[in-house]
Scaffold this motif. Structure first.
Motif, short mmCIF file in Angstrom:
data_model
loop_
_atom_site.label_atom_id
_atom_site.label_comp_id
_atom_site.label_asym_id
_atom_site.label_seq_id
_atom_site.Cartn_x
_atom_site.Cartn_y
_atom_site.Cartn_z
N ILE A 14 16.95 5.02 16.25
CA ILE A 14 17.38 5.83 15.09
C ILE A 14 18.90 5.99 15.10
N LEU A 15 19.46 6.31 16.26
CA LEU A 15 20.91 6.50 16.36
C LEU A 15 21.66 5.21 16.01
N CYS A 16 21.21 4.10 16.56
CA CYS A 16 21.90 2.82 16.30
C CYS A 16 21.77 2.39 14.85
N GLY A 17 20.67 2.79 14.21
CA GLY A 17 20.51 2.49 12.79
C GLY A 17 21.29 3.45 11.91
N ASN A 18 21.89 4.47 12.53
CA ASN A 18 22.66 5.48 11.79
C ASN A 18 24.11 5.50 12.29
N LEU A 27 18.16 14.37 14.23
CA LEU A 27 17.50 13.38 15.08
C LEU A 27 16.12 13.88 15.50
N HIS A 28 16.02 15.16 15.84
CA HIS A 28 14.72 15.72 16.24
C HIS A 28 13.72 15.64 15.10
N ARG A 29 14.17 15.91 13.88
CA ARG A 29 13.25 15.86 12.73
C ARG A 29 12.68 14.46 12.56
N GLN A 30 13.52 13.44 12.76
CA GLN A 30 13.03 12.07 12.60
C GLN A 30 12.11 11.67 13.74
N VAL A 31 12.46 12.08 14.97
CA VAL A 31 11.61 11.76 16.12
C VAL A 31 10.28 12.49 16.00
N PHE A 32 10.31 13.72 15.49
CA PHE A 32 9.11 14.54 15.37
C PHE A 32 8.07 13.91 14.42
N GLN A 33 8.54 13.09 13.49
CA GLN A 33 7.61 12.42 12.57
C GLN A 33 6.69 11.46 13.30
N ARG A 34 7.14 10.96 14.47
CA ARG A 34 6.30 10.05 15.24
C ARG A 34 5.75 10.70 16.51
N PHE A 35 6.55 11.57 17.13
CA PHE A 35 6.13 12.22 18.38
C PHE A 35 6.20 13.75 18.18
N GLU A 36 5.10 14.41 18.41
CA GLU A 36 5.07 15.87 18.25
C GLU A 36 5.67 16.51 19.50
N ILE A 37 6.96 16.66 19.47
CA ILE A 37 7.69 17.24 20.59
C ILE A 37 8.53 18.40 20.08
N SER A 38 8.52 19.50 20.82
CA SER A 38 9.27 20.67 20.38
C SER A 38 10.76 20.39 20.44
N GLU A 39 11.52 21.17 19.67
CA GLU A 39 12.97 21.00 19.66
C GLU A 39 13.56 21.30 21.04
N GLU A 40 12.99 22.30 21.74
CA GLU A 40 13.49 22.65 23.07
C GLU A 40 13.27 21.52 24.07
N ASP A 41 12.05 20.93 24.04
CA ASP A 41 11.76 19.82 24.96
C ASP A 41 12.59 18.59 24.62
N LEU A 133 16.58 -1.37 27.44
CA LEU A 133 17.10 -1.73 26.11
C LEU A 133 16.48 -3.01 25.59
N HIS A 134 15.48 -3.53 26.31
CA HIS A 134 14.93 -4.85 25.97
C HIS A 134 14.12 -4.84 24.68
N GLU A 135 13.72 -3.67 24.19
CA GLU A 135 12.94 -3.61 22.96
C GLU A 135 13.79 -3.28 21.74
N LEU A 136 15.09 -3.07 21.93
CA LEU A 136 15.96 -2.86 20.77
C LEU A 136 16.15 -4.17 20.02
N ASN A 137 16.24 -4.06 18.69
CA ASN A 137 16.55 -5.28 17.95
C ASN A 137 18.03 -5.61 18.13
N GLU A 138 18.42 -6.82 17.77
CA GLU A 138 19.78 -7.29 18.05
C GLU A 138 20.84 -6.43 17.38
N ASP A 139 20.63 -6.06 16.11
CA ASP A 139 21.64 -5.28 15.40
C ASP A 139 21.90 -3.94 16.09
N ASP A 140 20.83 -3.27 16.52
CA ASP A 140 20.98 -1.99 17.20
C ASP A 140 21.66 -2.17 18.55
N LEU A 141 21.27 -3.21 19.28
CA LEU A 141 21.87 -3.47 20.58
C LEU A 141 23.36 -3.76 20.45
#
Length: 447
Positions: A14-18, A27-41, A133-141
């Protein structure tokens, strides 16, 4: 990949694409859409993970509080010797620089480039995997590499940002081969915004110059923001377990001032500073100063001498007490911690007192820490001493130093703080810690 690793990987993407950075709440709001993780965690993960740097934002959230900006980082670099055909085994990426720039002319034509365009190669893939970092696409890397490897970035023209003329005091004007961009935009503190007389993006001349240097259009578009992130990483990098500053190619007076404001004033400790409140160095009664940022700014830590004593022992990763300082992540209860100090003793003549003597150690076979240049348990001594390593580090904090111990050759890397045996592909952790100076010693020397 564990759940923890998946969150880190997704946040990095997400960061590399932004353009490499984002406010932590967003960033937490975008991550939360896929992983239900609290803001504190999530905040705990981001602050502890070496993949990210968290800095205070100048803007305010809806409730009036300061938000934090997360910047993606990595210790990976492109090998400088690879393009000269001088490297055969190292811990850096072997890639065509212009491919990373997105504009290798050989990759577009029939003639094949003599340098690798393959991030999955036998050299590159294990390094990427080790850094997850092996799963990042080339542009992000590639964006991640650009904002962390200063050798890849064109230098910003310091003269452009001085004076009142269209080109500042740059005598090369349109023929300048350095980047003309507002230093305050890079530092994210420009007061004039769109009305600024200095460029906040690249004009036709700058774009043409960058294209001639091999940079592709997408990279050129993002480059002003990449410079911002490099500056953020540098401004947040303080004397820590590695004790390094990220070297920028942005040489401006204000940048030098920012760095020097983190240094302690030797003359103040001796009560002889003639500049008093106008001094650009930090005034404090000790040659070291421990501070914590609790969200409201930097404030002094209590029991500073105890923390310093623990830090000076290379075996310690935490300070004593119920709320210990983590010397590896430089945090306390997830809050950033920094250690300010006087200049390295290497940089001053021997008669200067209360400079900081840094000692270099490597981890021995018995889980003990051995100073470079001192005998190990088998009475073997490295060919390079701690003082020689410190001198090399002060000259280039990204360098590698070759040494011999017994009949074996090693090289030490200041970038990731490892000593490596290239023949057996093994490595040992290194640490750089100061020699302890008590309050009583300081008082005795300061008179």
């Amino acid at each position: 990949m564990s759940g923890y690793s998946r969150i880190i990987h997704y946040a990095t993407s997400i960061l590399c694409g932004n353009k490499g950075s984002m406010e932590i709440s967003q960033l937490h709001r975008q991550v939360f859409q896929r992983f239900e993780i609290s803001e504190e965690d999530f905040l705990c993960i981001v602050k502890k993970c070496s993949r990210f740097t968290v800095i205070q934002s100048r803007s305010r959230t809806e409730d009036g509080e300061s938000d934090c900006i997360v910047v993606a980082k990595t210790s990976l670099r492109l090998c400088k010797k690879y393009s000269k055909n001088e490297c055969y085994e190292c811990q850096d990426l072997h890639l065509c620089k212009y491919y990373v720039y997105g504009n290798c002319r050989y990759g577009k034509g029939r003639k094949e480039c003599k340098f690798s365009h393959d991030i999955q190669s036998q050299q590159n893939y294990p390094l990427l995997r080790e850094c997850t970092l092996h799963e990042l696409n080339e542009d992000d890397l590639f964006l991640l590499l650009l904002q962390n490897d200063p050798a890849l970035l064109p230098e910003v023209c310091a003269h452009y940002n001085k004076g009142t003329g269209l080109f500042g005091v740059c005598t090369f004007m349109e023929c300048c081969t350095k980047v003309h961009i507002c230093q305050h935009f890079v530092q994210d503190d420009c007061l004039f915004g769109p009305k600024c007389k200095r460029l906040h993006s690249f004009d036709e001349h700058s774009r043409r110059m960058l294209e001639e240097r091999g940079l592709g259009g997408d990279i050129i578009h993002d480059l002003p923001y990449i410079y911002q992130n490099v500056y953020r990483l540098n401004s947040q990098t303080i004397s820590s377990g590695k004790g390094t500053y990220i070297h920028l190619h942005i040489y401006t007076a204000s940048h030098r001032l920012l760095r020097w404001r983190r240094m302690k004033c030797l003359h103040f400790i001796r009560r002889k500073c003639k500049f008093q409140d106008q001094c650009v160095l930090v005034h404090f009664n000790l040659p070291y100063k421990w501070e914590v940022n609790d969200g409201k700014g930097w404030r002094d830590l209590r029991n500073m001498e105890e923390i310093e004593r623990a830090y000076c022992d290379p075996k310690n990763e935490h300070s004593p007490g119920s709320r210990p300082v983590d010397f590896v992540s430089m945090t306390r209860n997830h809050d950033p911690v920094r250690r300010l100090s006087t200049v390295s003793s290497i940089s001053k003549p021997a008669h200067y007192i209360l400079t900081t003597e840094w000692i270099w150690y490597y981890k021995g076979d018995q889980e003990n820490w051995i100073e470079y240049g001192q005998p190990d348990d088998k009475q073997r001594v490295t060919s390079v001493t701690s003082r020689e390593l410190e001198k090399a580090f002060q000259e280039d904090s990204n360098a590698e130093v070759t040494l011999i111990k017994g009949n074996r050759h090693y090289y030490v890397s200041f970038q990731d703080m490892y000593q490596r045996n290239p023949k057996h592909n093994t490595k040992r952790r290194m640490r750089r810690r100061p020699r302890f100076v008590s309050i009583n010693e300081v008082e005795a020397k300061a008179v």
